[in-house]
Design an enzyme around this catalytic site. Structure first.
Site, PDB file in Angstrom:
ATOM      1  N   ASP A  63       0.864  -1.159   0.000  1.00 21.08           N
ATOM      2  CA  ASP A  63       0.000   0.000   0.000  1.00 21.08           C
ATOM      3  C   ASP A  63       0.914   1.226   0.000  1.00 21.08           C
ATOM      4  O   ASP A  63       2.010   1.188   0.552  1.00 21.08           O
ATOM      5  CB  ASP A  63      -0.892  -0.015   1.243  1.00 21.08           C
ATOM      6  CG  ASP A  63      -1.805   1.182   1.283  1.00 21.08           C
ATOM      7  OD1 ASP A  63      -2.358   1.530   0.232  1.00 21.08           O
ATOM      8  OD2 ASP A  63      -1.947   1.779   2.359  1.00 21.08           O
ATOM      9  N   THR A 102       0.400   4.686   1.113  1.00 27.21           N
ATOM     10  CA  THR A 102       0.467   5.535   2.295  1.00 27.21           C
ATOM     11  C   THR A 102       0.918   4.729   3.506  1.00 27.21           C
ATOM     12  O   THR A 102       0.361   3.686   3.814  1.00 27.21           O
ATOM     13  CB  THR A 102      -0.891   6.184   2.567  1.00 27.21           C
ATOM     14  OG1 THR A 102      -1.339   6.836   1.382  1.00 27.21           O
ATOM     15  CG2 THR A 102      -0.802   7.182   3.690  1.00 27.21           C
ATOM     16  N   ASP A 122      -1.369  -0.496   6.401  1.00 24.83           N
ATOM     17  CA  ASP A 122      -1.672  -0.066   7.756  1.00 24.83           C
ATOM     18  C   ASP A 122      -3.130   0.296   7.966  1.00 24.83           C
ATOM     19  O   ASP A 122      -3.579   0.431   9.089  1.00 24.83           O
ATOM     20  CB  ASP A 122      -0.783   1.117   8.159  1.00 24.83           C
ATOM     21  CG  ASP A 122      -1.014   2.344   7.286  1.00 24.83           C
ATOM     22  OD1 ASP A 122      -1.725   2.223   6.272  1.00 24.83           O
ATOM     23  OD2 ASP A 122      -0.473   3.415   7.609  1.00 24.83           O
TER      24      ASP A 122
END
Length: 809
Positions: A320, A322, A556
C-alpha cells in the site's frame, strides 16, 4: 474522511446512542462481579503448549521407554541418550519461553484499546477493562472488543469474515448484533455490550478471530513428514533387530535362559534410538525462536514463529502506498478554485479541527477562516465510495476523490471537464487531489445530481527515505512489487517512479476485468494500481496465490486488512488499525519499511541453515535405519553400544548442528527443501551402511572379538561423521573450521583418555582391525564425495527449474 487511512469520522451524536454511558460506581460494581472483558489469550504459545511441544512427544516417549528398560536391566551406562533427550527438551523449552516473553512484552506494549462512553464523555481504555453494559464507540478501522447490540448507527458497516467466513461487509442498524473480533470498515456507531470475556463470540472460537490459520511452513511440514515416516518404521525395525540379536546370542530360548537377552535388548535399543532425529526438531524450534527474538530487537514483532521463514519464500510483495512508500504525513499544498460558492473555506476549516480528524483533514487546519457551526447531518467516509459529506444550513458539502465524486468524465459540463483535466494533470506530479463539491442533500447517501465542484485541493506526501533502497533490494532479490492504493492511479505512479519503480502509468482499478484470466493478466502486466477497493486488494492477493505466487502484503489501514489476512505473509505497520495488526503475521513496530530486508535475510538464514542441519540429522536417521535393517537381515550382532552412539552423535552432529543453525547465511530460497535434504541423506546413509556392514562381516569372518569390532565400528562412524560435517559445512570458514576442529579434539579425547575409553568399552585395535577401519573409512569418504557431487547437481537443477517457473509466472 477522504483518505483510505485512519477512516474515523468526526464525533457526532448518533440517534439512539447513550451519551451518558456507565458511571464509575456502575463500572466498579461489574468489575467486582467479574463481568469484565478480561480473557487470557496468549499472543504466542502458552507455557504449557511450549513444554508439551518439547517434552510430550512421541519420540520422547520412545526415548523414555528405552531409558527405563536400560535402567531396569542394569545398563544405566548406556542410557546417556536419555540425558541428551532431557537436555534437548529443556533447551528447546527455555529458548521458546525466552522468545515468548520477548514477543509478549512487545505485544503488550502495542495492544489495541477500546473506546467507550463513561459518565457522559468518551474514554479510551484497555480491552480487558470493558465491562458488561458499556457503550462502545465504533469507528472505521476499529476491531469490536466485545459482543453487543447496536444502539446508534450512521452508515455502520462491519466485516465479519474472520468470524463467519462471509466476505461482504454487513450493514448494521439499531438493534443488530455486533460480534467481537469483527472489523468496522465504514461509518460509525455505538453498541451496548451484552457479552464479555470468555462468553463473547470471538473468544468462544479461541484464537480463530485473530489468528485464523498457521503460516505455511515448508520446514515445519517437511520435518513433520519425516517424523511420521520414522514413527511407522520404528516398531517393525525394532522387532527385526531384536530377533537378529537374540539369534546372534544363541537363539531365543538360550538367550532368555542365560541372561544374554539383556545384551540383545541393549543392542536393539541402540538401533532404535539412533533412528530418532531428536535434535532436528530442537534445532528447528531454536532457530525460529532465535530469529524471532533477533527481529524483535529490530522492532519487528513476529506473531507466529514460522513467519520468519515465510517472508524468505515470498516472490511478490504488494505494497500500500500511504504509510509504506510514503510517511503518511499529509501536507496541504494548494487550492484550485473551480466555481464561486460562499462558505467553502469554513467547511474545510470544520473538517480540519475535528478532534478525531485524520491526517488529510488535519492538514487543512489553520489554512482557512473560522470553522462552520454544528452540522445538521453527515455521511461518513466509505472505502467503497471514497468520499464523505457534511450537511449545513446551506446544503450538502461533499469531499472526496474527483473521479469518485464525479465519475462521468465525458460530462458536457465545462466545470466538470475542467476538474477532470486539472486533477489528471496534478496527479501526474505526485500530488493527491480532492474535490469539495456542493449540492442539495439526498435521502440515500449518494452524491446529489445537482452537485457542483467548488474547489480542487492538492496535498503532498513525504516519501520515506528508505523506500527506494528497500525496493532496490527486492529488485536485486528478484521479488516482484505491486503498488495497490486507494488513491488516484497517476498520483501513485508518480510516487512509484520517485522511488525507482518502472511505472510509466497507473492502472485504474475500476477498470479491472471480471474474468479471472484477464484479471490476472492485468495484474501481471502493471506495477501500480489506484482507486483499489478493499475487496479488490483481497482479490489481487487471491489471484496471485492461485497463480502459484508466494505473496506478501503490507499496509496499515483497515482497507488493507482483508488483503493482509489472505496473503501468505501479512505485514502491518504499528501505526495502522488494530484490526490490521491483529491479522498480520509481522508488525513493524516503528513503521519502518526498511526492516523488511532484515526479515527476508533472517528467513533465508533460517531456511538455509535448517536445510544444512537437517541433512546431518537425516543422514544419521537414514544410516541408522539402514544399519538396523541390514544387520537384522544378516543376523549380525549390532556393532554399537548406545553409549558409543550417543558420544559420536553428539560430537559429529548434535553439538556442531547447534552452531551451524545460527550462522549468517544469505543463500536464496529454492523450493524443495525435503527433496534436496533426502537426496543427500539417503545415498549418504546407504554409503555408511555398506561400509559398516562390510566391515562387520569381514571382521566376523576374521574372528575379531566383538568389543574390538564395536571399537572399529565407532571409529569408522566417527571418521565418516566428521567428514560429512566437513562436506556440509563447505565453504569452511574460520568459525566453521574452529567448530570442526573442536569436535575432532573431542573425539581424540574420548578415544585416548582412560576413563572415557573404559566407560565406552573401547579397546586398542589390532593390525587387521586398523587396516579394515582405514580401508572402510577411505571407501566411505569417496562414496560421500560422489553423493555430494550428485547432490549439488540436483540442487542446481532445482534452482534453475525454480527460476524457469518464476519467469513463466
Amino acid at each position: 474522511m477522504p483518505n483510505e487511512k485512519d477512516l474515523s469520522g468526526p464525533a457526532v451524536q448518533l440517534v439512539g446512542t447513550s451519551v451518558q454511558g456507565l458511571s464509575t460506581a456502575e463500572v466498579a460494581e461489574r468489575v467486582a462481579a467479574g463481568q469484565t472483558n478480561a480473557f487470557v489469550q496468549d499472543t504466542s504459545r502458552s507455557v504449557w503448549s511450549i513444554v508439551r511441544a518439547n517434552v510430550l512427544t512421541l519420540f520422547n516417549g520412545i526415548i523414555l521407554a528405552c531409558f527405563i528398560v536400560l535402567f531396569a536391566i542394569g545398563r544405566w551406562q548406556d542410557a546417556l541418550f536419555g540425558f541428551s533427550a532431557i537436555a534437548n527438551a529443556v533447551i528447546g523449552s527455555v529458548q521458546e519461553y525466552r522468545a515468548k516473553r520477548a514477543l509478549d512484552r512487545l505485544a503488550l506494549l502495542n495492544a489495541p484499546h477500546a473506546r467507550v462512553m463513561r459518565e457522559g464523555s468518551e474514554a479510551e481504555i484497555a480491552l480487558d477493562d470493558v465491562v458488561l453494559d458499556d457503550t462502545l464507540v465504533l469507528r472505521a478501522g476499529d476491531q469490536v472488543p466485545a459482543d453487543g447490540l447496536v444502539s446508534g448507527s450512521r452508515g455502520l458497516q462491519v466485516d465479519e469474515s474472520m468470524l463467519t467466513g462471509e466476505s461482504d461487509a454487513v450493514e448494521k442498524e439499531i438493534g443488530d448484533r455486533v460480534l467481537s473480533g469483527s472489523v468496522v470498515v465504514a461509518g460509525e456507531g455505538s453498541a451496548v455490550v451484552d457479552r464479555v470475556g470468555a462468553d463473547s463470540f470471538a473468544n468462544s472460537l479461541a484464537a480463530e478471530a485473530k489468528r485464523f490459520s498457521l503460516v505455511a511452513s515448508e520446514l515445519r511440514s517437511s520435518i513433520d513428514r519425516v517424523l511420521k515416516w520414522v514413527t511407522w518404521f520404528v516398531g517393525p525395525v525394532a522387532l527385526l533387530v531384536l530377533n537378529a540379536q537374540m539369534i546372534a546370542q544363541g537363539g531365543w530360548a538360550e538367550a532368555s535362559a542365560s541372561g544374554a537377552w539383556r545384551d540383545a535388548a541393549t543392542a536393539t535399543i541402540a538401533a532404535v534410538v539412533a533412528m530418532v532425529p531428536l535434535g532436528l526438531v530442537l534445532m528447528t524450534s531454536i532457530t525460529f525462536a532465535v530469529g524471532a527474538v533477533k527481529l524483535a530487537r529490530q522492532q519487528v514483532l513476529v506473531q507466529e514463529l514460522p513467519a520468519v521463514e515465510g517472508l524468505a519464500r515470498v516472490d511478490i510483495i504488494c505494497l500500500d502506498k500511504t504509510g509504506t512508500l510514503t510517511q503518511g504525513d499529509i501536507v496541504f499544498d494548494a487550492v484550485h478554485p473551480l466555481t464561486s460558492r460562499p462558505g467553502w473555506e469554513s467547511v474545510l476549516s470544520w473538517y480540519g479541527v475535528q478532534k478525531d480528524a485524520n491526517a488529510t483533514a488535519r492538514s487543512l487546519a489553520g489554512h482557512f477562516n473560522e470553522p462552520a457551526g454544528h452540522p445538521l447531518d453527515r455521511v461518513p467516509f466509505s472505502s467503497a465510495r471514497k468520499w464523505s459529506a457534511v450537511i449545513f444550513d446551506d446544503g450538502m458539502w461533499i469531499l472526496g476523490g474527483p473521479e469518485m465524486v464525479f465519475p462521468d468524465h465525458d460530462s458536457s459540463d465545462p466545470v466538470k471537464r475542467q476538474l477532470a483535466t486539472q486533477a489528471a494533470e496534478l496527479a501526474t506530479t505526485g500530488r493527491r487531489t480532492l474535490v469539495l463539491a456542493h449540492g442539495t442533500p439526498t435521502d440515500d447517501e449518494t452524491v446529489p445530481p445537482d452537485a457542483v465542484p467548488v474547489v480542487l485541493l492538492t496535498f503532498k506526501e513525504n516519501i520515506r527515505p528508505d523506500a527506494a533502497e528497500t525496493l532496490t533490494y527486492f529488485a536485486a532479490q528478484e521479488v516482484d512489487v505491486r503498488i495497490i492504493s486507494g488513491d488516484n492511479p497517476q498520483t501513485v505512479a508518480a510516487i512509484a517512479r520517485e522511488v525507482g519503480l518502472d511505472a510509466p502509468h497507473g492502472f485504474d482499478a475500476r477498470e479491472l476485468p471480471d474474468d479471472d484470466k484477464e484479471f490476472l493478466d492485468v495484474i501481471n502486466n502493471n506495477v501500480v494500481f489506484g482507486r483499489v477497493t478493499p475487496d479488490q486488494k483481497k482479490r489481487i492477493v487471491v489471484a496471485l496465490k492461485a497463480a502459484g505466487r508466494t505473496v506478501a502484503m503490507t499496509g496499515d489501514g483497515v482497507n488493507d486488512a482483508l488483503a493482509i489476512k489472505e496473503a501468505d505473509i501479512g505485514v502491518a505497520m504499528n501505526s495502522g488499525a488494530a484490526a490490521t495488526k491483529a491479522v498480520a503475521r509481522l508488525v513493524l513496530l516503528d513503521g519502518k519499511f526498511s526492516h523488511l530486508p532484515s526479515v527476508v535475510a533472517e528467513g533465508r538464514q533460517v531456511i538455509a541453515n535448517i536445510e544444512r542441519v537437517s541433512m546431518l540429522f537425516l543422514t544419521k536417521t537414514a544410516y541408522a535405519t539402514f544399519l538396523a535393517i541390514a544387520f537384522g537381515i544378516l543376523l549380525l550382532p549390532f556393532p554399537f553400544l548406545p553409549r558409543q552412539l550417543s558420544v559420536t552423535d553428539g560430537l559429529t552432529i548434535g553439538i556442531p548442528a547447534f552452531f551451524l543453525a545460527l550462522l549468517p547465511n544469505a543463500q536464496r530460497y529454492v523450493p524443495g527443501f525435503l527433496r534436496r535434504s533426502l537426496t543427500f541423506a539417503v545415498p549418504a546413509g546407504v554409503a555408511v551402511t555398506l561400509g559398516l556392514a562390510s566391515y562387520a562381516r569381514l571382521a566376523a569372518n576374521l574372528q575379531i572379538p566383538e568389543a574390538e569390532i564395536r571399537t572399529g565400528s565407532t571409529l569408522i562412524l566417527a571418521i565418516i561423521g566428521i567428514w560429512i560435517l566437513v562436506v556440509l559445512s563447505r565453504p569452511v570458514t574460520r568459525f566453521k573450521g574452529m567448530v570442526i576442529g573442536a569436535m575432532m579434539i573431542g573425539l581424540v579425547v574420548v578415544y585416548s583418555v582412560p576413563i572415557a575409553r573404559e566407560f565406552l568399552h573401547f579397546t586398542d585395535p589390532t593390525l587387521p582391525t586398523a587396516l579394515l577401519v582405514l580401508g572402510t573409512s577411505v571407501a566411505c569418504i569417496a562414496l560421500i564425495e560422489i553423493v555430494r557431487f550428485v547432490h549439488r547437481r540436483v540442487a542446481y537443477r532445482d534452482a534453475q527449474e525454480a527460476l524457469r517457473q518464476r519467469v513463466s509466472k
